[in-house]
Enzyme design. Structure first.
Site, PDB file in Angstrom:
ATOM      1  N   ASP A  12       0.907  -0.940  -0.297  1.00 18.30           N
ATOM      2  CA  ASP A  12      -0.160   0.350   0.113  1.00 18.30           C
ATOM      3  C   ASP A  12       0.833   1.060  -0.005  1.00 18.30           C
ATOM      4  O   ASP A  12       1.363   2.092   0.690  1.00 18.30           O
ATOM      5  CB  ASP A  12      -0.838  -0.275   1.142  1.00 18.30           C
ATOM      6  N   GLU A  72      -1.327  -1.001  -4.272  1.00 20.04           N
ATOM      7  CA  GLU A  72      -2.420  -0.781  -5.404  1.00 20.04           C
ATOM      8  C   GLU A  72      -2.068   0.858  -5.994  1.00 20.04           C
ATOM      9  O   GLU A  72      -1.162   1.301  -6.045  1.00 20.04           O
ATOM     10  CB  GLU A  72      -3.096   0.018  -3.615  1.00 20.04           C
ATOM     11  N   HIS A 145      -2.100   0.712   7.211  1.00 23.01           N
ATOM     12  CA  HIS A 145      -0.815   1.035   5.577  1.00 23.01           C
ATOM     13  C   HIS A 145      -0.760  -0.416   5.772  1.00 23.01           C
ATOM     14  O   HIS A 145      -0.726  -1.220   5.372  1.00 23.01           O
ATOM     15  CB  HIS A 145      -0.229   1.139   6.101  1.00 23.01           C
TER      16      HIS A 145
END
Length: 198
Positions: A12, A72, A145
């Site tokens: 992430d 992501e 996160h």
């Protein structure tokens, strides 16, 4: 017959905080191996912040030898400055993945939510809850996160499906992972020597 094994890294990306999570896939079963977060101080020069992300993601890859990564994509619905910073952090992490020779799957936030929760409009708390359930954890991974990174890894497994036999769980797969790590070390040493001699 033994189930094939695969280690999946999830990332992430973020300039201030880049979450990472390592998931082990054995057939259809998933388990959490490790997770954490690379944090950089806003007072550091940008180049140093990106270097830290690159080096620490590389260290995670060296430690756990994943065969693939789910990361992501940048969401441009946020403000442009934040999106640009996230893109830079994402680039630093992707370079580490490329150096590790691992396959990369890129997923939008909506795709990750859909894979983990079943709806692309899920709330953050729903994603965290499902990450905990799917990986059989005692609590929600912290910081956020890291939970998001584990969700990205889970998303990769839903898109790639069940891993095939003769994967990294075999002796040949392990030898290949060691060979890749040695090759990376050799290249880095040559680069350092070249820079030092310049």
């Amino acid at each position: 017959m033994a189930q094939a094994l695969r280690t999946v890294l999830g990332i992430d990306p973020g300039l201030a905080n880049t979450g990472w999570g390592v998931v082990r896939q054995e057939g259809p079963r998933l388990s959490c191996v490790a997770y954490g977060c690379v944090s950089t101080d806003a007072g550091m020069p940008l180049a140093r912040r990106l270097q830290k992300i690159h080096e620490q993601v590389g260290a995670v890859i060296d430690r756990f030898s994943p065969s693939c990564v789910g990361i992501e994509t940048v969401w441009f619905g946020q403000n442009i400055t934040a999106a640009f910073a996230t893109g830079q952090a994402r680039g630093a992490a992707l370079v580490a993945c490329a150096e590790g020779g691992i396959d990369v799957g890129e997923f939008t936030p909506r795709q990750i939510k859909l894979a983990v929760v079943g709806t692309g409009s899920a709330e953050k708390e729903q994603v965290q809850y499902m990450v905990r359930q799917l990986l059989g954890l005692d609590g929600v991974p912290r910081p956020d996160h890291a939970a998001d990174a584990l969700a990205a890894a889970i998303c990769y497994t839903t898109h790639a499906g069940v891993c095939e036999p003769c994967d990294e769980g075999s002796a040949a797969g392990f030898d290949a992972a060691v060979a890749r790590a040695l090759a990376r070390d050799h290249v880095r040493q040559e680069q350092y020597s070249s820079w030092k001699g310049a």
